[in-house]
Design an enzyme around this catalytic site. Structure first.
Site, PDB file in Angstrom:
ATOM      1  N   ARG A  15       0.622  -1.023  -0.006  1.00  0.00           N
ATOM      2  CA  ARG A  15      -0.089   0.130   0.155  1.00  0.00           C
ATOM      3  C   ARG A  15       0.898   1.128   0.055  1.00  0.00           C
ATOM      4  NH1 ARG A  15      -3.597  -1.445   4.881  1.00  0.00           N
ATOM      5  NH2 ARG A  15      -1.782  -2.384   5.546  1.00  0.00           N
ATOM      6  N   LYS A  75       1.935   1.539   7.152  1.00  0.00           N
ATOM      7  CA  LYS A  75       2.150   0.814   8.291  1.00  0.00           C
ATOM      8  C   LYS A  75       3.101   1.629   9.401  1.00  0.00           C
ATOM      9  CE  LYS A  75       0.924  -2.811   9.013  1.00  0.00           C
ATOM     10  NZ  LYS A  75      -0.148  -2.972   9.923  1.00  0.00           N
ATOM     11  N   TYR A  94      -0.785   4.173  10.463  1.00  0.00           N
ATOM     12  CA  TYR A  94      -1.109   3.346  11.366  1.00  0.00           C
ATOM     13  C   TYR A  94       0.084   3.145  12.379  1.00  0.00           C
ATOM     14  CZ  TYR A  94      -5.350   2.176   9.015  1.00  0.00           C
ATOM     15  OH  TYR A  94      -6.621   1.915   8.488  1.00  0.00           O
ATOM     16  N   HIS A  96      -0.600   1.169  16.006  1.00  0.00           N
ATOM     17  CA  HIS A  96      -0.915  -0.125  16.767  1.00  0.00           C
ATOM     18  C   HIS A  96       0.297  -0.053  17.883  1.00  0.00           C
ATOM     19  CE1 HIS A  96      -3.941  -1.251  14.185  1.00  0.00           C
ATOM     20  NE2 HIS A  96      -3.324  -0.953  13.285  1.00  0.00           N
ATOM     21  N   GLU A 118      -5.556   4.521  13.836  1.00  0.00           N
ATOM     22  CA  GLU A 118      -6.461   3.713  14.389  1.00  0.00           C
ATOM     23  C   GLU A 118      -7.028   4.238  15.732  1.00  0.00           C
ATOM     24  OE1 GLU A 118      -2.576   2.504  16.288  1.00  0.00           O
ATOM     25  OE2 GLU A 118      -3.086   2.946  14.260  1.00  0.00           O
ATOM     26  N   SER A 134     -10.646  -2.251   8.283  1.00  0.00           N
ATOM     27  CA  SER A 134     -11.430  -3.339   8.934  1.00  0.00           C
ATOM     28  C   SER A 134     -12.653  -3.932   7.986  1.00  0.00           C
ATOM     29  CB  SER A 134     -12.209  -2.564  10.258  1.00  0.00           C
ATOM     30  OG  SER A 134     -11.248  -2.217  11.088  1.00  0.00           O
ATOM     31  N   SER A 220     -22.413 -12.143  24.774  1.00  0.00           N
ATOM     32  CA  SER A 220     -20.966 -12.685  25.147  1.00  0.00           C
ATOM     33  C   SER A 220     -21.057 -12.854  26.561  1.00  0.00           C
ATOM     34  CB  SER A 220     -19.865 -11.467  24.912  1.00  0.00           C
ATOM     35  OG  SER A 220     -18.873 -12.325  25.018  1.00  0.00           O
ATOM     36  N   VAL A 239     -12.373  -8.805  17.611  1.00  0.00           N
ATOM     37  CA  VAL A 239     -12.602  -7.759  18.856  1.00  0.00           C
ATOM     38  C   VAL A 239     -11.589  -6.597  18.660  1.00  0.00           C
ATOM     39  CG1 VAL A 239     -13.824  -9.449  20.347  1.00  0.00           C
ATOM     40  CG2 VAL A 239     -11.330  -9.182  20.265  1.00  0.00           C
ATOM     41  N   ASP A 270      -3.008  -7.590  15.098  1.00  0.00           N
ATOM     42  CA  ASP A 270      -2.515  -6.355  15.064  1.00  0.00           C
ATOM     43  C   ASP A 270      -2.334  -5.853  16.510  1.00  0.00           C
ATOM     44  OD1 ASP A 270      -1.690  -6.173  12.362  1.00  0.00           O
ATOM     45  OD2 ASP A 270      -3.585  -5.283  11.905  1.00  0.00           O
ATOM     46  N   VAL A 298      -2.602 -13.675   9.910  1.00  0.00           N
ATOM     47  CA  VAL A 298      -1.788 -12.735   9.258  1.00  0.00           C
ATOM     48  C   VAL A 298      -2.020 -11.193   9.908  1.00  0.00           C
ATOM     49  CG1 VAL A 298      -1.163 -11.399   7.096  1.00  0.00           C
ATOM     50  CG2 VAL A 298      -1.806 -14.036   7.132  1.00  0.00           C
ATOM     51  N   ALA A 299      -0.834 -10.705  10.161  1.00  0.00           N
ATOM     52  CA  ALA A 299      -1.085  -9.051  11.017  1.00  0.00           C
ATOM     53  C   ALA A 299      -1.079  -8.036   9.912  1.00  0.00           C
ATOM     54  CB  ALA A 299       0.305  -8.905  11.657  1.00  0.00           C
ATOM     55  N   MET A 301      -3.688  -8.157   7.023  1.00  0.00           N
ATOM     56  CA  MET A 301      -4.518  -8.924   5.928  1.00  0.00           C
ATOM     57  C   MET A 301      -4.904  -8.037   4.704  1.00  0.00           C
ATOM     58  SD  MET A 301      -6.998 -10.970   8.482  1.00  0.00           S
ATOM     59  CE  MET A 301      -8.145 -11.500   6.990  1.00  0.00           C
TER      60      MET A 301
END
Length: 372
Positions: A15, A75, A94, A96, A118, A134, A220, A239, A270, A298-299, A301
């Site tokens: 990307r 990223k 991003y 994280h 995020e 997402s 839940s 989640v 992630d 896969v972190a 996707m």
């Protein structure tokens, strides 16, 4: 402002932070844009496309980082990129940070101002810069899970939707947010038996109204998660706690109790993952088998469909890029409380409380940093 767009260097990441269309918009606002050579080449966005809309194409990331006032990426910066960041330089990407103490420390030591896609919010309580990815990840989770259920991948040998006279696979989606909704939509489209588990009754009510009797909504609890996970053919972990580590909802004992050849897809990897046995994998080696259960973790996707993901992400990030460039980061954050929520690191301090709490680091509020 001079905006820099480096080529992504994280493994299997294709990307790009700004498309040519986004660059044209920035130029229309009077800003300069520097793009690293071949930054978008892998997804069909060539250097000539960028030059045609007024970008300057340079040979190295070092030049982009050295000259730009704001870096726009996709990223989180890798170690070699963190080393090129400088004090007061603005980074918009991003991040994280919750499961990444080393990256967090590197950003703090750089003195850069880091705003995370995020954790930017909106008027509806959503995460508008996380939502496009997402959506992609939720839809891809079902494609990946269906593939992993095939015999050659170690799966049970099941067709997700079954055929007349043969039952469909049971798909359990943990979380009814953007990822979970898109996963459920795709799974129902393939005629699987789909269950969404969420702690928010209002969200379950909305999903029931949206999809009707074709979707099973479950409140839940530990009991409910255990019951449905252990009887599932495919589980999607979807989640999210904004900016914080994902809660571990699926224990190793639950995984042991699943049927041989069942599949787990942990989209939350992630943020550390919501499945106890999950560990991050790559597109080159996306799966592993533990306790006879196939794990797809896969972190990154959305990186597998990098062209679609790039355009979807740019649609969401561009207004914020323009606000930061037009006003400067302090004034942009003063005027927009939702963008202010994206501030994670500034002036050598963590400014996002959930990350500070997860990493047991000192915290300074964004309001203190930007001033009245």
């Amino acid at each position: 402002m001079r905006i820099g767009v480096p080529k992504e260097v994280k493994a299997e990441e294709h990307r790009v932070g700004l498309t040519p269309g986004s660059v044209r918009q920035a130029r229309h606002h009077g800003h300069e844009v520097i793009v690293e050579r071949d930054a978008g080449h892998a997804i069909g966005l060539d250097d000539e496309d960028y030059r045609a809309v007024g970008a300057e194409v340079v040979d190295t990331a070092a030049e982009v980082f050295a000259r730009a006032e704001m870096i726009v990426k996709v990223k989180e910066p890798q170690s070699e990129e963190c080393a090129m960041l400088r004090s007061h330089q603005l980074l918009f990407t991003y991040l994280h940070l919750a499961p990444a103490p080393e990256l967090t420390t590197a950003l703090m030591e750089s003195g850069a101002v880091a705003i995370a896609y995020e954790t930017v919010t909106d008027d509806h309580g959503g995460l508008p810069l996380l939502a496009p990815m997402s959506e992609v990840a939720g839809r891809m989770s079902i494609q990946a899970g269906a593939h992993c259920l095939e015999m050659e991948q170690g799966g049970r040998g099941m067709l997700l939707g079954g055929v007349p006279g043969v039952r469909a696979a049971k798909v359990v989606v943990l979380g009814g947010g953007v990822v979970g909704t898109n996963a459920a939509r795709m799974a129902m489209g393939l005629e699987a038996a789909v269950y969404v588990i969420d702690i928010n009754l209002r969200r379950l009510y909305d999903l029931d109204l949206q999809f009707g009797a074709t979707l099973n909504t479950i409140f839940s609890t530990v009991d409910a998660i255990e019951e449905h996970v252990m009887s599932a053919d495919l589980v999607v972990g979807a989640v999210l706690v904004p900016g914080a580590a994902a809660p571990r909802l699926v224990t190793e004992d639950m995984v042991r109790g699943m049927r041989r050849g069942s599949v787990l897809v942990d989209v939350a990897i992630d943020q550390g993952g919501c499945i106890e046995t999950a560990r991050a994998t790559t597109h080159a080696a996306p799966t592993y088998i533990q306790h006879d259960v196939v794990h797809y973790c896969v972190a990154n996707m959305p990186g597998a469909v990098a062209r679609t993901s790039t355009f979807a992400l740019n649609n969401a990030t561009l207004p914020f890029v323009m606000a930061l460039a037009d006003k400067g980061w302090r004034e942009a954050l003063r005027q927009d409380a939702h963008l202010k929520n994206g501030l994670n690191v500034a002036e050598g301090m963590l400014t996002y409380e959930a990350v500070a709490r997860d990493l047991n680091m000192a915290y300074r509020s964004a309001d203190d940093v930007i001033g009245a």
